[in-house]
Design an enzyme around this catalytic site. Structure first.
Site, PDB file in Angstrom:
ATOM      1  N   GLU A  18       0.806  -1.226   0.000  1.00 21.27           N
ATOM      2  CA  GLU A  18       0.000   0.000   0.000  1.00 21.27           C
ATOM      3  C   GLU A  18       0.835   1.269   0.000  1.00 21.27           C
ATOM      4  O   GLU A  18       0.503   2.242  -0.644  1.00 21.27           O
ATOM      5  CB  GLU A  18      -0.905   0.078   1.245  1.00 21.27           C
ATOM      6  CG  GLU A  18      -1.954  -0.963   1.334  1.00 21.27           C
ATOM      7  CD  GLU A  18      -1.633  -1.913   2.442  1.00 21.27           C
ATOM      8  OE1 GLU A  18      -2.534  -2.211   3.215  1.00 21.27           O
ATOM      9  OE2 GLU A  18      -0.478  -2.342   2.534  1.00 21.27           O
ATOM     10  N   ASP A  91      -1.406  -4.958   3.739  1.00 17.47           N
ATOM     11  CA  ASP A  91      -1.393  -5.215   5.192  1.00 17.47           C
ATOM     12  C   ASP A  91      -2.121  -6.510   5.569  1.00 17.47           C
ATOM     13  O   ASP A  91      -3.066  -6.923   4.893  1.00 17.47           O
ATOM     14  CB  ASP A  91      -2.031  -4.042   5.939  1.00 17.47           C
ATOM     15  CG  ASP A  91      -1.099  -2.841   6.019  1.00 17.47           C
ATOM     16  OD1 ASP A  91       0.101  -3.010   5.759  1.00 17.47           O
ATOM     17  OD2 ASP A  91      -1.576  -1.733   6.331  1.00 17.47           O
ATOM     18  N   ASP A  93      -4.571  -7.666   7.280  1.00 21.06           N
ATOM     19  CA  ASP A  93      -5.868  -7.575   7.947  1.00 21.06           C
ATOM     20  C   ASP A  93      -6.973  -7.576   6.902  1.00 21.06           C
ATOM     21  O   ASP A  93      -6.704  -7.745   5.709  1.00 21.06           O
ATOM     22  CB  ASP A  93      -5.943  -6.320   8.836  1.00 21.06           C
ATOM     23  CG  ASP A  93      -5.676  -5.024   8.056  1.00 21.06           C
ATOM     24  OD1 ASP A  93      -5.619  -5.072   6.811  1.00 21.06           O
ATOM     25  OD2 ASP A  93      -5.533  -3.963   8.688  1.00 21.06           O
ATOM     26  N   GLU A  95      -8.805  -5.176   5.705  1.00 19.78           N
ATOM     27  CA  GLU A  95      -8.663  -4.094   4.735  1.00 19.78           C
ATOM     28  C   GLU A  95      -7.578  -4.429   3.720  1.00 19.78           C
ATOM     29  O   GLU A  95      -7.741  -4.213   2.518  1.00 19.78           O
ATOM     30  CB  GLU A  95      -8.325  -2.802   5.482  1.00 19.78           C
ATOM     31  CG  GLU A  95      -8.844  -1.538   4.849  1.00 19.78           C
ATOM     32  CD  GLU A  95     -10.357  -1.420   4.893  1.00 19.78           C
ATOM     33  OE1 GLU A  95     -10.915  -0.903   3.922  1.00 19.78           O
ATOM     34  OE2 GLU A  95     -10.971  -1.847   5.878  1.00 19.78           O
ATOM     35  N   TYR A 307       2.691  -5.386  13.379  1.00 21.22           N
ATOM     36  CA  TYR A 307       1.507  -4.692  12.858  1.00 21.22           C
ATOM     37  C   TYR A 307       0.680  -4.111  13.994  1.00 21.22           C
ATOM     38  O   TYR A 307       0.437  -4.782  15.007  1.00 21.22           O
ATOM     39  CB  TYR A 307       0.675  -5.657  12.027  1.00 21.22           C
ATOM     40  CG  TYR A 307      -0.379  -4.974  11.195  1.00 21.22           C
ATOM     41  CD1 TYR A 307      -0.036  -3.947  10.321  1.00 21.22           C
ATOM     42  CD2 TYR A 307      -1.718  -5.336  11.291  1.00 21.22           C
ATOM     43  CE1 TYR A 307      -0.988  -3.302   9.558  1.00 21.22           C
ATOM     44  CE2 TYR A 307      -2.682  -4.701  10.517  1.00 21.22           C
ATOM     45  CZ  TYR A 307      -2.311  -3.681   9.662  1.00 21.22           C
ATOM     46  OH  TYR A 307      -3.263  -3.040   8.909  1.00 21.22           O
ATOM     47  N   ARG A 309      -2.495  -2.925  14.178  1.00 21.50           N
ATOM     48  CA  ARG A 309      -3.962  -3.075  14.306  1.00 21.50           C
ATOM     49  C   ARG A 309      -4.258  -4.510  14.719  1.00 21.50           C
ATOM     50  O   ARG A 309      -4.266  -5.419  13.892  1.00 21.50           O
ATOM     51  CB  ARG A 309      -4.653  -2.724  12.988  1.00 21.50           C
ATOM     52  CG  ARG A 309      -4.583  -1.240  12.660  1.00 21.50           C
ATOM     53  CD  ARG A 309      -5.371  -0.863  11.425  1.00 21.50           C
ATOM     54  NE  ARG A 309      -5.275   0.575  11.183  1.00 21.50           N
ATOM     55  CZ  ARG A 309      -4.339   1.154  10.438  1.00 21.50           C
ATOM     56  NH1 ARG A 309      -3.420   0.397   9.863  1.00 21.50           N
ATOM     57  NH2 ARG A 309      -4.313   2.456  10.259  1.00 21.50           N
ATOM     58  N   HIS A 352      -3.421 -11.482  14.567  1.00 26.31           N
ATOM     59  CA  HIS A 352      -2.009 -11.120  14.616  1.00 26.31           C
ATOM     60  C   HIS A 352      -1.514 -11.227  16.044  1.00 26.31           C
ATOM     61  O   HIS A 352      -2.284 -11.401  16.972  1.00 26.31           O
ATOM     62  CB  HIS A 352      -1.807  -9.673  14.146  1.00 26.31           C
ATOM     63  CG  HIS A 352      -2.583  -9.336  12.927  1.00 26.31           C
ATOM     64  ND1 HIS A 352      -2.349  -9.924  11.728  1.00 26.31           N
ATOM     65  CD2 HIS A 352      -3.612  -8.482  12.731  1.00 26.31           C
ATOM     66  CE1 HIS A 352      -3.193  -9.446  10.829  1.00 26.31           C
ATOM     67  NE2 HIS A 352      -3.989  -8.580  11.417  1.00 26.31           N
TER      68      HIS A 352
END
Length: 694
Positions: A18, A91, A93, A95, A307, A309, A352
């Site tokens: 990203e 990433d 997750d 998203e 990470y 989140r 995670h």
């Protein structure tokens, strides 16, 4: 004639992430056979101008390429066409999975191919190992993201137009933001309806030998007693005859305090707010920088944390082993609790690990010169918490004594650190308070008794940290939603920050009242938490997202129809400002805009004169000596001070001028906030300081 053969160009593997910062870091790790480029977030999304959901076709989202990303998409297609293989490394997750899915669609990649690469930390080993085990796109994760996107779009794009029509333009509603707003308003009502109750305490100073210690009134005749009136206090004091008290009870215990768990997103946001004064958005921005990578001089660019989140407190066995080695080497083996398991909170997705340093050997001191001030403060917080979480419990010797005379009882408690354990790196305990050695039957002398009147206090307004804690405890929202939620309710002027606490506005009260009346499920904490759980079930393949959306939408559309017909237009009346327009002479009024209240001419639209509402502090401008210093707000809602003659006078100060000059250099003095909630008068131009003001 000699002919030379052209050297064949070796095709490179293309990796798409990203962020450009992340791309640079990863390309260094992968070497010359890989080219790493950035999609700069999502490349496809729902239209902004319409609902973009096909209700007649099983709630199918209608995606378009994001406006302005055409050239980037064309570049990605060209690079993909000439690449040996394309890897999608967004990433790890929901998203990120959705971004990879959209990229696969636009680039014409087979979604069944093993081209998806995920890593929890951006370190050389983690990245290289991830590329050894690529996988196919996880459609459960994609569906979980789509379900949330579709649900949020249905709620937002259905209720917001009603608010625009019935209240004013620019308003919005949402699943998590509406619950957050209601929590803040409910708390405000609690505060307003609170009736303080009187109570009293009697604190005493006692002496054993030469050592003084503090004790508090406990009760009478072996029973605990709450003092509610001054008459009760007088009765207690009347029973005390002389200053000699007898020690009639002594309890000695050894108490353990376990290390705190490593950070999740929400606990990091809370601690960053409480300990280093970071707003939620700033915490996530700085954490993103640490995750994506920082240049460590000759050590190259490295991702410093995992990470950020996550709602998991799990730590990988490899990281546990590295932490144990570090702790044993620095503190000794008795400080390490290697091998112990950390239990996750119920409801945690555990996708995670917890947030931790990628390499525990990179201590904050060792890399301080490579980090800016904010990065170092947040990294130190994360590093200390992680190392502490892998250390043994702190052990305290505690002592509790009871003092008696004529049936009047006082108690005193003391403790001393016996073994510091995790507190060697993360001291979160109160200072040790030791009592003199005492045994049952010993006599002590009363030095002073101090009766004091108190009144019960209402609950405090929510801060960012306590709001996040409450949302998380109630299962509302997920780690990635808290920062944008808090930002949105402030941007819409539903709430404002006063002394770092959320205070609802008149507009927020109006919007909340309408949503509570016509869309009760949207602001029902239990309903919202259950919906979050259903959406989490999609992520692990237990539920079909369209069925969840349908079960929500069918009753919701009935509520929508009712709201459309029954909500009456609400007029937000303008308040008289108390002075006339200096352009046309008509009366000025106070209006409510997107960013709060402001002065405007009542003769609008013929006269468009507006003024910012300012607050004078009673100090003449120290620069021009003509204007008044006024309190103003920056775009980020931070208070600063400036001259009311701006732009003629450009004086500004973050700290409040007090109207006196420095006795050393004659520069103006300011009032500066200091730790512990106090203030201090200082000179910005010299080392002059006055006593702290509480």
């Amino acid at each position: 004639m000699v002919t030379t053969k052209k050297k064949a160009t070796t095709k490179k593997n293309l990796v798409i992430v990203e962020s450009p910062a992340k791309a640079k870091t990863i390309e260094k790790y992968l070497g010359r056979n890989y080219k790493v480029v950035a999609s700069v977030g999502h490349i496809r999304d729902l239209k902004k101008s319409s609902m973009s959901i096909d209700f007649d076709n099983n709630y199918e989202p209608e995606y378009i390429n994001i406006r302005g990303k055409g050239p980037l998409i064309n570049d990605l297609k060209k690079e993909a066409k000439k690449a040996k293989q394309v890897f999608l490394a967004s990433d790890p997750d929901r998203e990120g999975e959705a971004i990879s899915w959209h990229l696969a669609h636009i680039l014409g990649l087979d979604e069944k191919d093993k081209n998806r690469v995920v890593f929890n930390e951006i370190t050389k080993d983690a990245v290289k190992n991830a590329f050894k085990e690529p996988r196919a796109i996880d459609h459960d994760l994609v569906d979980a993201q789509q379900a949330r996107r579709v649900l949020d779009r249905i709620v937002g794009y259905s209720i917001s137009p009603i608010l625009w029509k019935k209240v004013k333009k620019g308003l919005s509603a949402g699943r998590v933001q509406s619950v957050a707003l209601k929590l803040i308003i409910d708390r405000e009502h609690e505060i307003n309806n609170f009736k303080p109750e009187e109570y009293w305490t009697i604190d005493g100073t006692f002496k054993k030998g030469t050592k003084k210690f503090q004790a508090s009134f406990y009760g009478l005749d072996d029973k605990k007693l709450k003092l509610e009136t001054n008459e009760q206090v007088k009765e207690v004091l009347a029973r005390i005859k002389g200053d000699e008290f007898l020690v009639d009870k002594v309890d000695r215990k050894e108490r353990k305090r376990n290390a705190p768990l490593p950070y999740t997103t929400s606990t990091l946001q809370m601690d960053a707010a409480n300990k280093i004064n970071f707003r939620t958005r700033k915490t996530m921005m700085v954490a993103q920088q640490l995750y994506e990578g920082v240049s460590l001089g000759t050590g190259g660019t490295q991702g410093l944390i995992t990470y950020m989140r996550t709602d998991s407190t799990r730590i990988s066995p490899v990281a546990q082993g590295q932490a144990a080695d570090f702790i044993t080497e620095r503190f000794g083996s008795k400080y390490s609790k290697h091998g112990s398991k950390i239990k996750n909170a119920s409801g945690a997705q555990d996708a995670h690990e917890a947030i931790r340093p990628s390499n525990v050997q990179l201590t904050p001191e060792s890399i301080a010169k490579y980090l800016d001030k904010d990065q170092l403060r947040l990294y130190t917080l994360i590093w200390n918490r992680f190392v502490a979480s892998q250390m043994t419990a702190a052990i305290f010797d505690t002592m509790s004594v009871r003092l008696a005379q004529n049936g009047v009882l006082f108690t005193a408690n003391g403790s001393q650190v016996k073994f510091d354990g995790y507190m060697a790196v993360y001291n979160d305990a109160d200072k040790s308070k030791m009592l003199p050695e005492m045994e049952v039957g010993d006599k002590v002398q009363r030095v002073l008794t101090k009766p004091e009147q108190h009144f019960t206090q209402p609950p405090a307004r929510y801060s960012e940290a306590t709001l996040i804690k409450t949302l998380e405890e109630n299962g509302v929202g997920r780690p990635s939603t808290y920062a944008p939620t808090i930002e949105t309710i402030q941007k819409r002027y539903y709430v404002k920050l006063a002394a770092k606490r959320f205070e609802p506005t008149e507009l927020g009260e109006i919007v909340n009242k309408l949503i509570v009346e016509f869309f009760p499920d949207i602001v029902n904490v239990t309903f919202t938490a259950e919906m979050e759980q259903k959406l989490d079930d999609v992520e692990v393949g237990k539920a079909q997202w369209q069925k969840i959306i349908d079960s929500f939408y069918q009753p919701f559309k009935v509520e929508l129809a009712k709201a459309e017909t029954e909500i009456e237009k609400i007029q937000i009346k303008d308040e008289p400002a108390g002075f006339d327009c200096d352009v046309c002479g008509h009366e000025m009024v106070i209006k409510l805009g997107r960013f709060g209240k402001f002065y405007a001419c009542s003769n609008f639209p013929d006269c468009r004169n507006t003024k910012q509402i300012t607050k004078e502090i009673g100090v003449i401008c120290p620069e021009c000596h003509k204007g008044q210093v006024i309190e103003r707000k920056s775009k980020r809602n931070r208070i600063f001070y400036g001259c009311d003659r701006y732009p003629e006078c450009e004086f500004t100060s973050w700290d409040k001028p007090i109207g006196r000059d420095c006795p050393k250099c004659q520069h103006y003095l300011v009032e500066k906030k200091v730790r512990g909630g106090g203030k201090q008068v200082v000179c910005p131009n010299s080392d002059y300081e006055e006593e702290k003001i509480k």
